[in-house]
Design an enzyme around this catalytic site. Sequence first.
Site, short mmCIF file in Angstrom:
data_model
loop_
_atom_site.label_atom_id
_atom_site.label_comp_id
_atom_site.label_asym_id
_atom_site.label_seq_id
_atom_site.Cartn_x
_atom_site.Cartn_y
_atom_site.Cartn_z
N HIS A 172 1.14 48.24 34.55
CA HIS A 172 0.73 46.85 34.27
C HIS A 172 0.14 46.75 32.86
O HIS A 172 0.51 45.87 32.08
CB HIS A 172 -0.30 46.43 35.34
N GLU A 173 -0.77 47.65 32.55
CA GLU A 173 -1.42 47.59 31.23
C GLU A 173 -0.41 47.86 30.11
O GLU A 173 -0.42 47.19 29.07
CB GLU A 173 -2.58 48.59 31.16
N HIS A 176 1.62 44.89 29.29
CA HIS A 176 0.94 43.91 28.41
C HIS A 176 1.28 44.20 26.95
O HIS A 176 1.42 43.29 26.13
CB HIS A 176 -0.57 43.95 28.61
N TYR A 187 -2.38 34.12 26.28
CA TYR A 187 -3.11 34.57 27.46
C TYR A 187 -3.99 33.46 28.02
O TYR A 187 -5.22 33.56 28.06
CB TYR A 187 -3.94 35.82 27.12
N GLU A 196 0.60 37.83 32.98
CA GLU A 196 0.09 38.66 34.07
C GLU A 196 1.20 39.04 35.05
O GLU A 196 1.29 40.17 35.52
CB GLU A 196 -1.01 37.90 34.82
N ASP A 269 -11.29 32.57 34.09
CA ASP A 269 -10.23 33.58 33.97
C ASP A 269 -9.07 33.05 33.12
O ASP A 269 -7.90 33.17 33.51
CB ASP A 269 -9.76 34.00 35.37
N HIS A 274 -4.98 35.41 36.59
CA HIS A 274 -4.79 36.41 37.65
C HIS A 274 -4.64 35.76 39.02
O HIS A 274 -4.44 36.45 40.01
CB HIS A 274 -5.98 37.38 37.69
#
Lengths: 383, 104
Positions: A172-173, A176, A187, A196, A269, A274
């Site tokens: 996931h990271e 990005h 974002y 996301e 957020d 998310h």
Amino acid sequence: MHKYSHINCFVPPHILKNIATKGTESQRSLAIDTIKVSARMSGQRQALAEFAAATFRVAVGGKDRIVYDARNGSSLPGTAVRREGEAAVSDVAVNEAYDGSGITYDLFNDMYQRNSIDGNGMRLDSTVHYRQGYDNAFWDGEQMVYGDGDEDLPASERLFNRFTAALDVIAHELTHGVTQFEAKLMYSQQPGALNESMSDVFGSLVKQYKLQQTAAEADWIIGQGLLTENVNGVGIRSMKAPGTAYDDPVLGKDPQPAHMKDYVNTISDNGGVHINSGIPNYAFYVTAVELGGYAWEKAGRIWYITLKDKLTTNSNFQDCANLTYSVAGELFGAGSIEQQAVQKGWLEAGLTVEGGGTTTPSDNGGCLEALLRLLGVAPVKRS
Amino acid sequence: MDVERIKFERTGGFAGMRIATDLKFADLSDEQASRISELLDDLDFGELPEELLEESMPDQFTYVITVETDDWEHTVTTGDASAPEKMQELLHLLDRLARTKRKH
């Protein structure tokens, strides 16, 4: 139902090989798929392997990883503790970051012919043991960063384990980073939720790739293993059933929607990036299950090409629905089962693909014409 | 300065879960209150910009800290990568208090 597939194409192999080596990403994907399917159909697995070895670009520099240890401080990147090719160390978090970024590199490289985050062999830097009691992982624009969870609290109060424990978190990271170099999705709000979602999609695909699971076999849970036994939950998010990953007296209930009618408007957020990612996540899940087999092969390719070539900074959910549908048509043919699966995926998430009405086989020239269109030499369509 | 109250909120992060705490200084242990006061003094908190936040980075936490003293109130918004190094200990202390408060 008419199905357009690669075996309907009668493009001479030498032309396909030329396209596979010299074409654009979309052209190469289509050609490579066609060659693979043709080889499988004729049982030429050896030929396929030899072709793959000769055709796929060998990375300049190839896979290159460094894992750093922040030693519970906040300075990045910290002290290098394991470099590419070095043996495993005694620190499990270091090895998880090393192995996880490696398998993520492999999926992007082997399946989508992408050489690392930037497509040009960028080194994969990861830092573990970031701060104390840091129950998170993030991408800082240059590298991946992982905390150890609630290790600073008594065991009975800990809710989170170390964040390298889940392979999909690592992928996931890293994704990005891919998004940063490609679609550059802002974002915030829907573009942020798409950002996301793309990370969850490829996060889950990397896990499935490692486990060699089909779409039907996969759990589609994001962050399995992150929550301690003190929490009533299976992970952080569920792509299969958004809103059901956890329901706990302390953490509360997973707030993700699966459908546009439940879209959450919030300023928190970054506009609920998310939370509302549950909607495109569910669209991908439905598409993948509809298609069956390994999700990275078709659904994943459609989403990857969309991320790489189609989405832009301000793209919203509707844009993504339209563009994945369009890409499915380019890759597999208008009206193909792949394109219909994409349409169904978004529809079940509450988004009707615009311009995605009933396309009949007679509306287009099928795979060959799709290929010619990609090459920019398609004949003018007769009205 | 005499700190009376600190409000701390953390949003974002990989899990997207919000945690928050509203601390009356009188309720903190002497050790906690003393250390937090030192850190706030060292930061010259009341003079910090309201936005200590660069571009939003994926999955980073966003922190909102409000300090009330006997004669001023000031709120600062910051994030993991944009918080100055000398703010890290304060972030950890407040974050830990917020995580501890959410226990069963």
